[in-house]
Design a protein around this motif. Structure first.
Motif, PDB file in Angstrom:
ATOM      1  N   MET A   1       0.823  -1.211   0.000  1.00  0.00           N
ATOM      2  CA  MET A   1       0.000   0.000   0.000  1.00  0.00           C
ATOM      3  C   MET A   1       0.863   1.269   0.000  1.00  0.00           C
ATOM      4  O   MET A   1       0.470   2.286  -0.569  1.00  0.00           O
ATOM      5  CB  MET A   1      -0.929   0.008   1.214  1.00  0.00           C
ATOM      6  CG  MET A   1      -1.840   1.227   1.272  1.00  0.00           C
ATOM      7  SD  MET A   1      -2.749   1.382   2.809  1.00  0.00           S
ATOM      8  CE  MET A   1      -3.811  -0.041   2.728  1.00  0.00           C
ATOM      9  N   SER A   2       2.033   1.176   0.660  1.00  0.00           N
ATOM     10  CA  SER A   2       2.877   2.369   0.798  1.00  0.00           C
ATOM     11  C   SER A   2       3.270   2.935  -0.562  1.00  0.00           C
ATOM     12  O   SER A   2       3.194   4.154  -0.786  1.00  0.00           O
ATOM     13  CB  SER A   2       4.125   2.037   1.607  1.00  0.00           C
ATOM     14  OG  SER A   2       3.790   1.666   2.921  1.00  0.00           O
ATOM     15  N   PHE A   3       3.698   2.061  -1.483  1.00  0.00           N
ATOM     16  CA  PHE A   3       4.098   2.544  -2.806  1.00  0.00           C
ATOM     17  C   PHE A   3       2.915   3.175  -3.534  1.00  0.00           C
ATOM     18  O   PHE A   3       3.057   4.206  -4.199  1.00  0.00           O
ATOM     19  CB  PHE A   3       4.678   1.410  -3.635  1.00  0.00           C
ATOM     20  CG  PHE A   3       5.036   1.826  -5.034  1.00  0.00           C
ATOM     21  CD1 PHE A   3       6.080   2.703  -5.253  1.00  0.00           C
ATOM     22  CD2 PHE A   3       4.315   1.355  -6.123  1.00  0.00           C
ATOM     23  CE1 PHE A   3       6.418   3.110  -6.549  1.00  0.00           C
ATOM     24  CE2 PHE A   3       4.645   1.754  -7.408  1.00  0.00           C
ATOM     25  CZ  PHE A   3       5.692   2.627  -7.623  1.00  0.00           C
ATOM     26  N   LEU A   4       1.745   2.575  -3.412  1.00  0.00           N
ATOM     27  CA  LEU A   4       0.553   3.119  -4.061  1.00  0.00           C
ATOM     28  C   LEU A   4       0.236   4.506  -3.518  1.00  0.00           C
ATOM     29  O   LEU A   4      -0.069   5.430  -4.282  1.00  0.00           O
ATOM     30  CB  LEU A   4      -0.636   2.177  -3.848  1.00  0.00           C
ATOM     31  CG  LEU A   4      -1.983   2.654  -4.409  1.00  0.00           C
ATOM     32  CD1 LEU A   4      -1.895   2.879  -5.910  1.00  0.00           C
ATOM     33  CD2 LEU A   4      -3.082   1.647  -4.071  1.00  0.00           C
ATOM     34  N   VAL A   5       0.328   4.664  -2.198  1.00  0.00           N
ATOM     35  CA  VAL A   5       0.049   5.971  -1.585  1.00  0.00           C
ATOM     36  C   VAL A   5       1.060   7.013  -2.069  1.00  0.00           C
ATOM     37  O   VAL A   5       0.686   8.131  -2.448  1.00  0.00           O
ATOM     38  CB  VAL A   5       0.075   5.861  -0.051  1.00  0.00           C
ATOM     39  CG1 VAL A   5      -0.006   7.246   0.585  1.00  0.00           C
ATOM     40  CG2 VAL A   5      -1.076   4.997   0.440  1.00  0.00           C
ATOM     41  N   VAL A   6       2.339   6.655  -2.079  1.00  0.00           N
ATOM     42  CA  VAL A   6       3.374   7.595  -2.525  1.00  0.00           C
ATOM     43  C   VAL A   6       3.176   7.954  -4.000  1.00  0.00           C
ATOM     44  O   VAL A   6       3.341   9.117  -4.405  1.00  0.00           O
ATOM     45  CB  VAL A   6       4.769   6.995  -2.282  1.00  0.00           C
ATOM     46  CG1 VAL A   6       5.848   7.869  -2.908  1.00  0.00           C
ATOM     47  CG2 VAL A   6       5.033   6.837  -0.788  1.00  0.00           C
ATOM     48  N   LEU A   7       2.806   6.975  -4.815  1.00  0.00           N
ATOM     49  CA  LEU A   7       2.563   7.237  -6.233  1.00  0.00           C
ATOM     50  C   LEU A   7       1.367   8.166  -6.415  1.00  0.00           C
ATOM     51  O   LEU A   7       1.402   9.102  -7.237  1.00  0.00           O
ATOM     52  CB  LEU A   7       2.329   5.923  -6.968  1.00  0.00           C
ATOM     53  CG  LEU A   7       2.139   6.008  -8.486  1.00  0.00           C
ATOM     54  CD1 LEU A   7       3.367   6.606  -9.146  1.00  0.00           C
ATOM     55  CD2 LEU A   7       1.835   4.626  -9.069  1.00  0.00           C
ATOM     56  N   LEU A   8       0.306   7.931  -5.653  1.00  0.00           N
ATOM     57  CA  LEU A   8      -0.863   8.803  -5.730  1.00  0.00           C
ATOM     58  C   LEU A   8      -0.520  10.226  -5.282  1.00  0.00           C
ATOM     59  O   LEU A   8      -0.998  11.199  -5.884  1.00  0.00           O
ATOM     60  CB  LEU A   8      -1.996   8.244  -4.868  1.00  0.00           C
ATOM     61  CG  LEU A   8      -2.682   6.982  -5.411  1.00  0.00           C
ATOM     62  CD1 LEU A   8      -3.666   6.430  -4.382  1.00  0.00           C
ATOM     63  CD2 LEU A   8      -3.413   7.282  -6.711  1.00  0.00           C
ATOM     64  N   VAL A   9       0.311  10.335  -4.270  1.00  0.00           N
ATOM     65  CA  VAL A   9       0.735  11.663  -3.806  1.00  0.00           C
ATOM     66  C   VAL A   9       1.511  12.381  -4.912  1.00  0.00           C
ATOM     67  O   VAL A   9       1.316  13.581  -5.135  1.00  0.00           O
ATOM     68  CB  VAL A   9       1.585  11.533  -2.526  1.00  0.00           C
ATOM     69  CG1 VAL A   9       2.368  12.821  -2.253  1.00  0.00           C
ATOM     70  CG2 VAL A   9       0.699  11.205  -1.343  1.00  0.00           C
ATOM     71  N   LEU A  10       2.380  11.655  -5.616  1.00  0.00           N
ATOM     72  CA  LEU A  10       3.119  12.253  -6.727  1.00  0.00           C
ATOM     73  C   LEU A  10       2.173  12.787  -7.790  1.00  0.00           C
ATOM     74  O   LEU A  10       2.312  13.927  -8.253  1.00  0.00           O
ATOM     75  CB  LEU A  10       4.053  11.210  -7.335  1.00  0.00           C
ATOM     76  CG  LEU A  10       4.724  11.604  -8.660  1.00  0.00           C
ATOM     77  CD1 LEU A  10       5.694  12.759  -8.451  1.00  0.00           C
ATOM     78  CD2 LEU A  10       5.440  10.420  -9.287  1.00  0.00           C
ATOM     79  N   LEU A  11       1.181  11.983  -8.169  1.00  0.00           N
ATOM     80  CA  LEU A  11       0.235  12.406  -9.197  1.00  0.00           C
ATOM     81  C   LEU A  11      -0.597  13.593  -8.729  1.00  0.00           C
ATOM     82  O   LEU A  11      -0.828  14.546  -9.491  1.00  0.00           O
ATOM     83  CB  LEU A  11      -0.679  11.231  -9.568  1.00  0.00           C
ATOM     84  CG  LEU A  11       0.018  10.037 -10.234  1.00  0.00           C
ATOM     85  CD1 LEU A  11      -0.968   8.895 -10.424  1.00  0.00           C
ATOM     86  CD2 LEU A  11       0.642  10.442 -11.563  1.00  0.00           C
TER      87      LEU A  11
END
Length: 278
Positions: A1-11
């Protein structure tokens, strides 16, 4: 989940203004002011920090614990996203440098100095010192506004990211010297490890030999601040050299910004590999 959250934050950070909408400090700042207005605030700075930093972090932990068993933990995803967006740095450092860049590129050092003092709170005795201060400011903003937050989020979760941001806010906005001093001490402890990881990352995407030479003597030095360490190592990693004037100064600033972009890419790639292998 952590990578998904960080990726969403980037977008979200790149494509929308949602980050600004998530960063409402007003209620927290009013709570800090009310607590500090109490007579005990002068004599109990640790109590002030316990009520304004530790208590919100514990409440977040309780909420995450309650959401964890539901829907295999996916209900906590929006909360992770909201907390991480809130924990990121305030404003947009690159955008804020626009007026300074324009004045510097015109060769108007007086206007550049006025803009730097007005927009960034920076003052210097001469143009070279001003450019060095701008580079240090950009590096520090990137560290405490992004890299340190992401580091603690990945290592310890949203509670650590929130704690870091609240300590930074207390250091900046507290009206009591004792509270500011202790918040700064705790933030220094939070900064010690991630800033060194960041500087090693600079070496991997920048001038490794120079970073190694400058960083090694200070690697285990507890007393040097993250801001000072970044100011020493960052420009060296970007091969910016000694601060310069006129158009060369803008080229140096571009080199530092390029270093930060490459480091972000390295961190995202590392997070993705870590997630896949994990």
């Amino acid at each position: 989940m952590s990578f998904l959250v960080v990726l969403l934050v980037l977008l979200i950070e790149k494509l929308t203004d949602w980050k600004d909408n998530a960063q409402h400090d007003g209620p927290w700042l009013r709570g800090l002011a009310r607590i500090e207005a109490n007579q005990r605030g002068e004599t109990s700075p640790w109590l002030v920090l316990a009520l304004t930093v530790l208590l919100p972090v514990l409440l977040l932990g309780a909420l995450l614990l309650a959401l964890e068993p539901l829907a295999y933990g996916w209900l906590s995803l929006p909360l992770h996203l909201l907390v991480l967006l809130y924990a990121l740095g305030r404003g947009h450092a690159k955008r804020e440098l626009g007026p300074f860049r324009d004045a510097w590129r015109r060769g108007d050092s007086e206007a550049a100095a006025l803009v730097a003092e007005r927009d960034l709170g920076l003052a210097a005795a001469d143009p070279r010192s001003l450019m060095a201060a701008i580079q240090a400011h950009l590096l520090w903003r990137s560290h405490q506004g992004f890299f340190a937050v992401i580091f603690w989020y990945l290592l310890l979760g949203p509670m650590a990211a929130l704690a870091y941001r609240l300590l930074a806010l207390a250091t900046e906005h507290s009206q009591l010297a004792g509270v500011r001093e202790r918040a700064a001490q705790l933030q220094h402890a939070f900064d010690w490890l991630p800033v060194r990881v960041l500087l090693v990352s600079f070496g991997l995407v920048g001038n490794f030999v120079t970073v190694n030479r400058v960083l090694l003597p200070e690697l285990l030095n507890w007393h040097i601040s993250a801001r000072q360490l970044l100011a020493q190592v960052g420009p060296a990693a970007a091969e910016a050299g000694e601060a310069k004037v006129e158009e060369a100064g803008i080229e140096q600033l571009d080199a530092v910004e390029g270093l930060l972009v490459r480091t972000r890419v390295l961190w995202y790639a590392s997070i993705a590999i870590w997630t896949i292998l994990g």
